[in-house]
Scaffold this active site. Structure first.
Site, PDB file in Angstrom:
ATOM      1  N   GLY A 114       0.780   5.268   5.294  1.00 57.73           N
ATOM      2  CA  GLY A 114      -0.511   5.196   4.607  1.00 57.73           C
ATOM      3  C   GLY A 114      -1.612   4.591   5.445  1.00 57.73           C
ATOM      4  O   GLY A 114      -2.761   4.505   5.000  1.00 57.73           O
ATOM      5  N   GLU A 145      -0.203  -4.878   6.293  1.00 55.16           N
ATOM      6  CA  GLU A 145       1.090  -5.006   5.606  1.00 55.16           C
ATOM      7  C   GLU A 145       2.003  -5.980   6.347  1.00 55.16           C
ATOM      8  O   GLU A 145       2.689  -6.791   5.731  1.00 55.16           O
ATOM      9  CB  GLU A 145       1.758  -3.635   5.496  1.00 55.16           C
ATOM     10  CG  GLU A 145       1.103  -2.714   4.484  1.00 55.16           C
ATOM     11  CD  GLU A 145       1.670  -1.305   4.502  1.00 55.16           C
ATOM     12  OE1 GLU A 145       1.595  -0.636   3.462  1.00 55.16           O
ATOM     13  OE2 GLU A 145       2.193  -0.873   5.554  1.00 55.16           O
ATOM     14  N   LYS A 193       7.113   1.589   8.512  1.00 56.94           N
ATOM     15  CA  LYS A 193       6.017   1.599   7.559  1.00 56.94           C
ATOM     16  C   LYS A 193       4.746   2.031   8.287  1.00 56.94           C
ATOM     17  O   LYS A 193       4.697   2.032   9.500  1.00 56.94           O
ATOM     18  CB  LYS A 193       5.820   0.203   6.946  1.00 56.94           C
ATOM     19  CG  LYS A 193       6.966  -0.187   6.018  1.00 56.94           C
ATOM     20  CD  LYS A 193       6.766  -1.567   5.406  1.00 56.94           C
ATOM     21  CE  LYS A 193       5.415  -1.772   4.787  1.00 56.94           C
ATOM     22  NZ  LYS A 193       5.065  -0.728   3.781  1.00 56.94           N
ATOM     23  N   ASP A 236       8.538   3.967   4.603  1.00 52.81           N
ATOM     24  CA  ASP A 236       8.710   5.371   4.955  1.00 52.81           C
ATOM     25  C   ASP A 236      10.155   5.673   5.331  1.00 52.81           C
ATOM     26  O   ASP A 236      10.641   6.783   5.121  1.00 52.81           O
ATOM     27  CB  ASP A 236       7.768   5.733   6.101  1.00 52.81           C
ATOM     28  CG  ASP A 236       6.316   5.538   5.713  1.00 52.81           C
ATOM     29  OD1 ASP A 236       5.876   6.179   4.743  1.00 52.81           O
ATOM     30  OD2 ASP A 236       5.625   4.734   6.361  1.00 52.81           O
ATOM     31  N   GLY A 288       6.160  -0.510  -0.237  1.00 53.87           N
ATOM     32  CA  GLY A 288       6.984   0.674  -0.030  1.00 53.87           C
ATOM     33  C   GLY A 288       7.448   0.745   1.414  1.00 53.87           C
ATOM     34  O   GLY A 288       7.203  -0.155   2.213  1.00 53.87           O
ATOM     35  N   THR A 296       0.843  -1.195   0.000  1.00 52.55           N
ATOM     36  CA  THR A 296       0.000   0.000   0.000  1.00 52.55           C
ATOM     37  C   THR A 296       0.881   1.249   0.000  1.00 52.55           C
ATOM     38  O   THR A 296       1.954   1.254   0.597  1.00 52.55           O
ATOM     39  CB  THR A 296      -0.904   0.001   1.238  1.00 52.55           C
ATOM     40  OG1 THR A 296      -1.811  -1.110   1.145  1.00 52.55           O
ATOM     41  CG2 THR A 296      -1.702   1.291   1.358  1.00 52.55           C
ATOM     42  N   GLY A 297       0.406   2.300  -0.662  1.00 51.03           N
ATOM     43  CA  GLY A 297       1.144   3.553  -0.681  1.00 51.03           C
ATOM     44  C   GLY A 297       1.487   3.980  -2.091  1.00 51.03           C
ATOM     45  O   GLY A 297       1.248   3.247  -3.064  1.00 51.03           O
ATOM     46  N   SER A 298       2.088   5.147  -2.216  1.00 59.21           N
ATOM     47  CA  SER A 298       2.339   5.726  -3.532  1.00 59.21           C
ATOM     48  C   SER A 298       3.320   4.908  -4.366  1.00 59.21           C
ATOM     49  O   SER A 298       3.151   4.791  -5.591  1.00 59.21           O
ATOM     50  CB  SER A 298       2.854   7.160  -3.385  1.00 59.21           C
ATOM     51  OG  SER A 298       4.040   7.191  -2.600  1.00 59.21           O
ATOM     52  N   THR A 299       4.341   4.330  -3.740  1.00 60.29           N
ATOM     53  CA  THR A 299       5.308   3.539  -4.504  1.00 60.29           C
ATOM     54  C   THR A 299       4.721   2.181  -4.873  1.00 60.29           C
ATOM     55  O   THR A 299       4.871   1.711  -6.010  1.00 60.29           O
ATOM     56  CB  THR A 299       6.613   3.357  -3.706  1.00 60.29           C
ATOM     57  OG1 THR A 299       7.019   4.616  -3.190  1.00 60.29           O
ATOM     58  CG2 THR A 299       7.720   2.811  -4.593  1.00 60.29           C
TER      59      THR A 299
END
Length: 236
Positions: free
Chosen positions: A99, A105, A96, A86, A84, A28-31
Site C-alpha cells: 500500500g 508502518e 509489507k 503482503d 496487514g 494501512t491497507g485493506s485488512t
C-alpha cells in the site's frame, strides 16, 4: 468465504486484543481498514483508546470512525500495533508495503511493545519473495539507486528487477513522506536478513518492506476458521 470476508474475520479477532487505555498503532491497507472500522464501533460504544495512524489514508479512516488520534511525537511508546501484510513466513518475518506506507508502518511497529499482523490465509508462505518487495527510495538519483538495489539483491542470492511503482495514471507513486517506491521482483528470498542488511546499506534507500523480528503474532483467517501463529523468538 471471499477474501474480504476473511480479512474482516481476522480484523475482528485482533480487535478482541484491544483493552481500555491502550495506545495503538493503526496499520494501512485493506485488512487494516477493517480493523479500524471495527475498532471505531467499539470506540463509539465507550472504549477509550488512542491511535497513531501509519498513513494519511488511515488517519482519514480513523477520524471518520471517531477514534482519538495522536502522533509518535506526543505518544512515542505504543502498546499494540495491528497491521496487514503482503506475505508472512513461518518465522513471522513479513513483506509489507504493497500500500506504499512501509516506512511509517515500520517506525510505528518499532515503537510498539507488540505487533500483530492480520491477513487471510493466502498471505502465509513457506518462503518470502513471491510478492514483489517494496523498497522506499529518495527521488534524487533514483536511476543509480535502482541499479544498486538490484546489485544488493544479487549479492544476497536473489537476483531480480526493480521497477519504479506508478499510479494508474502512469505517474510515479509518491509516498506520504515524499519518496518513491521500487518494487523488487525476486520470486524467492532465501535469506531475508542478508537482503535487508544489503538494502539498508544502499545510499538512497530510505527503508525496505522486510519486517524481520517485529511481528509477534499473526492472525490468519481461512476456510477452516482463525489460525494464530506466534513468534518463537521475541525481540529485545
Amino acid at each position: 468465504m471471499n477474501p474480504d470476508s476473511l480479512k474482516r474475520e481476522a480484523a475482528a479477532r485482533a480487535v478482541d486484543l484491544v483493552e481500555p487505555g491502550m495506545r495503538l498503532g493503526l496499520g494501512t491497507g485493506s485488512t487494516a481498514k477493517h480493523f479500524v472500522a471495527l475498532l471505531g464501533e467499539r470506540v463509539r460504544g465507550g472504549l477509550d483508546v488512542i491511535g497513531v495512524p501509519t498513513s494519511e489514508a488511515t488517519r482519514a479512516d480513523a477520524e471518520a470512525a471517531g477514534i482519538r488520534l495522536s502522533t509518535l511525537e506526543e505518544t512515542p511508546a505504543l502498546d499494540l500495533t495491528v497491521d496487514g501484510a503482503d506475505e508472512i513466513a513461518p518465522d513471522l518475518s513479513a513483506i509489507k508495503g504493497g500500500g506504499g506506507a512501509l516506512l511509517r508502518e515500520k517506525i510505528v511497529a518499532a515503537a510498539s511493545a507488540r505487533m500483530v499482523v492480520i491477513a487471510d490465509e493466502s498471505k502465509w508462505v513457506e518462503t518470502l519473495g513471491r510478492f514483489p518487495l517494496p523498497v522506499e527510495v529518495v527521488p534524487f538519483g533514483v536511476a543509480p539507486t535502482t541499479i544498486a538495489v538490484e546489485a544488493a539483491a544479487v549479492a544476497a542470492g536473489c537476483a531480480g528487477r526493480a521497477v519504479l511503482r506508478r499510479t494508474r495514471e502512469g505517474h510515479a507513486f509518491v509516498t506520504d513522506g515524499g519518496h518513491l517506491i521500487l518494487d523488487l521482483a525476486l520470486g524467492r528470498i532465501p535469506d531475508p536478513a542478508a537482503l535487508a542488511e544489503r538494502l539498508a546499506a544502499v545510499p538512497g534507500v530510505v527503508e525496505h518492506g522486510l519486517f524481520i523480528g517485529l511481528v509477534r503474532t499473526a492472525i490468519l483467517a481461512g476456510s477452516a476458521g482463525i489460525r494464530i501463529e506466534t513468534a518463537r523468538v521475541v525481540r529485545g
